[in-house]
Design an enzyme around this catalytic site. Structure first.
Site, PDB file in Angstrom:
ATOM      1  N   HIS A  16      46.544 -28.534 -18.612  1.00 22.58           N
ATOM      2  CA  HIS A  16      47.890 -28.087 -18.273  1.00 22.58           C
ATOM      3  C   HIS A  16      47.835 -26.687 -17.704  1.00 22.58           C
ATOM      4  CE1 HIS A  16      49.012 -26.060 -22.424  1.00 22.58           C
ATOM      5  NE2 HIS A  16      47.888 -25.605 -21.931  1.00 22.58           N
ATOM      6  N   CYS A  35      46.663 -18.704 -19.842  1.00 25.57           N
ATOM      7  CA  CYS A  35      47.223 -20.055 -19.743  1.00 25.57           C
ATOM      8  C   CYS A  35      48.013 -20.261 -18.448  1.00 25.57           C
ATOM      9  CB  CYS A  35      48.111 -20.351 -20.948  1.00 25.57           C
ATOM     10  SG  CYS A  35      47.181 -20.342 -22.482  1.00 25.57           S
ATOM     11  N   HIS A  41      43.849 -25.461 -17.292  1.00 25.93           N
ATOM     12  CA  HIS A  41      42.744 -25.432 -18.262  1.00 25.93           C
ATOM     13  C   HIS A  41      42.988 -26.580 -19.230  1.00 25.93           C
ATOM     14  CE1 HIS A  41      46.027 -23.218 -20.150  1.00 25.93           C
ATOM     15  NE2 HIS A  41      45.557 -23.706 -21.288  1.00 25.93           N
ATOM     16  N   HIS A  43      42.669 -28.751 -23.103  1.00 29.17           N
ATOM     17  CA  HIS A  43      42.681 -28.695 -24.564  1.00 29.17           C
ATOM     18  C   HIS A  43      42.247 -30.047 -25.124  1.00 29.17           C
ATOM     19  CE1 HIS A  43      44.725 -24.874 -25.122  1.00 29.17           C
ATOM     20  NE2 HIS A  43      45.569 -25.212 -24.170  1.00 29.17           N
ATOM     21  N   ASP A  81      46.033 -38.906 -22.023  1.00 33.32           N
ATOM     22  CA  ASP A  81      44.609 -38.664 -22.253  1.00 33.32           C
ATOM     23  C   ASP A  81      43.860 -38.536 -20.920  1.00 33.32           C
ATOM     24  OD1 ASP A  81      42.324 -38.266 -23.790  1.00 33.32           O
ATOM     25  OD2 ASP A  81      41.849 -40.410 -23.856  1.00 33.32           O
ATOM     26  N   HIS A  82      43.124 -37.436 -20.779  1.00 29.07           N
ATOM     27  CA  HIS A  82      42.374 -37.137 -19.543  1.00 29.07           C
ATOM     28  C   HIS A  82      43.282 -37.019 -18.330  1.00 29.07           C
ATOM     29  CE1 HIS A  82      39.140 -38.170 -22.268  1.00 29.07           C
ATOM     30  NE2 HIS A  82      38.336 -37.511 -21.462  1.00 29.07           N
ATOM     31  N   GLU A 126      47.390 -27.949 -30.728  1.00 29.43           N
ATOM     32  CA  GLU A 126      46.865 -27.619 -29.399  1.00 29.43           C
ATOM     33  C   GLU A 126      45.441 -27.090 -29.543  1.00 29.43           C
ATOM     34  OE1 GLU A 126      49.175 -25.984 -25.743  1.00 29.43           O
ATOM     35  OE2 GLU A 126      48.470 -24.275 -26.922  1.00 29.43           O
TER      36      GLU A 126
HETATM   37 ZN   LIG Z   1      46.681 -24.208 -22.859  1.00 28.15          ZN
END
Ligand SMILES: [Zn+2]
Length: 136
Positions: A16, A35, A41, A43, A81-82, A126
């Site tokens: 995100h 961020c 980036h 998570h 996911d992904h 997160e």
């Molecule tokens: Zn983040």
């Protein structure tokens, strides 16, 4: 009657970028720091979904865990996911994909979809240190 809280744990990985269209580029950088990195980036998220209810007198279960797993995977996990939350996920469009907003969106997607019990809590990790809880 005895209410029991049943939790199932899930995991997904997603990218995100925290960036608000309501702020200038400078303000975004100041508010979100790293961020706000233009290309995003990732998570490794952990998700706990808790259902509240009475154990069925016959099965002893609040909800069939296999059924809960299938619903959460279909409604939430396969969609994120992904994926890049800013670009790939239709139900995240127009939202800054903070953990807070993700938890609210997840709640709204799951609400009303459970065949038994009631949705009690969405808990989104997160990171192991940054955790959001939403109870509707
Ligand atoms: Zn983040």
């Amino acid at each position: 009657m005895a209410k029991v809280y049943l939790t199932r744990h899930f995991h997904f990985s997603a990218a995100h970028r925290l960036h608000s269209e309501l702020l200038s580029d400078e303000e975004n950088e100041r508010v979100y720091g790293l961020c706000n990195n233009p290309n995003g980036h990732g998570h490794n998220y952990d998700l706990e979904v808790t259902v509240k209810g009475e154990p069925d007198p016959v099965t002893g279960m609040v909800i069939d865990l296999k059924e809960l797993k299938d619903i959460v995977e279909k409604e939430l996990i396969v969609n994120v996911d992904h994926k890049h939350l800013n670009h790939d996920v239709d139900f995240m469009q127009g939202l800054v994909p903070t953990a807070e907003n993700i938890a609210i969106v997840f709640w709204n997607r799951l609400k009303g979809k459970l065949p038994k019990g009631e949705l009690y809590e969405i808990k989104l990790y997160e990171t192991p240190r940054n955790i959001v809880i939403f109870r509707g």
